[in-house]
Motif scaffolding. Structure first.
Motif, mmCIF file in Angstrom:
data_model
loop_
_atom_site.group_PDB
_atom_site.id
_atom_site.type_symbol
_atom_site.label_atom_id
_atom_site.label_comp_id
_atom_site.label_asym_id
_atom_site.label_seq_id
_atom_site.Cartn_x
_atom_site.Cartn_y
_atom_site.Cartn_z
ATOM 1 N N ARG A 159 0.833 -1.205 0.000
ATOM 2 C CA ARG A 159 0.000 0.000 0.000
ATOM 3 C C ARG A 159 0.867 1.254 0.000
ATOM 4 N N ARG A 164 -1.025 -1.918 -6.360
ATOM 5 C CA ARG A 164 -2.388 -2.417 -6.164
ATOM 6 C C ARG A 164 -2.545 -3.870 -6.605
ATOM 7 N N ALA A 168 -3.748 -6.725 -3.980
ATOM 8 C CA ALA A 168 -4.916 -7.585 -4.178
ATOM 9 C C ALA A 168 -4.576 -9.049 -3.928
ATOM 10 N N LEU A 197 -10.205 -4.503 -5.990
ATOM 11 C CA LEU A 197 -8.936 -4.049 -6.563
ATOM 12 C C LEU A 197 -8.651 -4.732 -7.897
#
Length: 255
Positions: A159, A164, A168, A197
């Motif tokens: 993060r 991303r 996920a 995501l």
């Protein structure tokens, strides 16, 4: 004209100058030799690493064993060259191969060696991936609390760097862990986050994995119709509307 004393002093001065110049020349020569040796070692390491990765990609257990031999050669040469990035990368590959071969403790040893190197060189992306993969290993070994610690460290780092896709993956793995622990609602929370995501970044294959995992959870909860809906979404390619709970792989996935 020089007298004998002057000639003697002149000779001594010349000799002294010659002596003083020799260590400097030697130092330059040694420096070049060391630099050349390191370059040669790094080049040879890269060649051995490439051969090892090609063997790994053949996919058989025998080829993977041969890959380990080549990668161990590469590891020694990267260390000799002082190439910490190459060393860290080779260690993670060795961890991955031992994991594939079912030698989980051996895999942990190599991943654990790579972590401090990745931190030292500031490679946060590979550090996050390695943390996730260590989490997978602990999960496979039945040490779920330990696995969760590594997953959470990986998640925070992903993060922070805005990765991303791998975020996920780790969310999916945490969902799987909670499902295995019998905390089905908690598992669904993480699966929902993962699915959102994956949808946002267009990861269709990843969506299918998480949808399947969610179907399994609903089946475990006795909600067979709901489970069927999720399985059908995979077949049709149509995704359900995701409502992320206010609170907060079919298998786990490496990333």
């Amino acid at each position: 004209m020089f007298d004998r004393a002057q000639l003697f002093l002149a000779g001594m001065s010349i000799a002294l100058l010659v002596q003083l110049s020799q260590p400097v020349a030697a130092a330059v020569s040694v420096g070049k030799v060391v630099q050349t040796a390191q370059t040669n070692s790094s080049d040879a390491a890269a060649k051995a690493f490439k051969e090892g990765s090609q063997l790994y990609n053949q996919g058989t257990a025998e080829a993977k064993r041969s890959a380990i031999v080549k990668l161990e050669e590469a590891l020694k040469m990267y260390r000799a060259a002082g190439d910490r990035s190459g060393e860290a990368n080779t260690l993670t590959w060795l961890g991955r191969i031992y994991s594939d071969l079912g030698e989980k403790q051996k895999a942990l040893e190599y991943y654990s060696q790579s972590l401090p190197l990745l931190r030292a060189i500031g490679d946060h992306s590979r550090e996050a991936t390695t943390l996730n993969n260590i989490g997978l290993l602990y999960s496979d070994l039945g040490e779920q609390q330990k696995a969760l610690e590594y997953y959470n460290h990986s998640l925070s780092l992903k993060r922070a760097i805005g990765d991303r896709s791998r975020e996920a993956t780790t969310l999916n793995n945490i969902g799987l862990l909670y499902s295995d622990l019998g905390e089905k609602q908690k598992a669904l929370e993480y699966y929902n986050q993962s699915l959102s995501l994956k949808r946002a970044i267009g990861n269709r294959s990843g969506e299918a994995v998480t949808l399947n995992n969610m179907g399994t959870v609903y089946s475990d909860l006795g909600e067979q119709q709901k489970a069927l809906e999720y399985y059908n979404h995979i077949m049709s390619g149509r995704l359900p509307i995701i409502k992320t709970p206010e609170t907060t792989g079919t298998k786990g996935s490496s990333s």
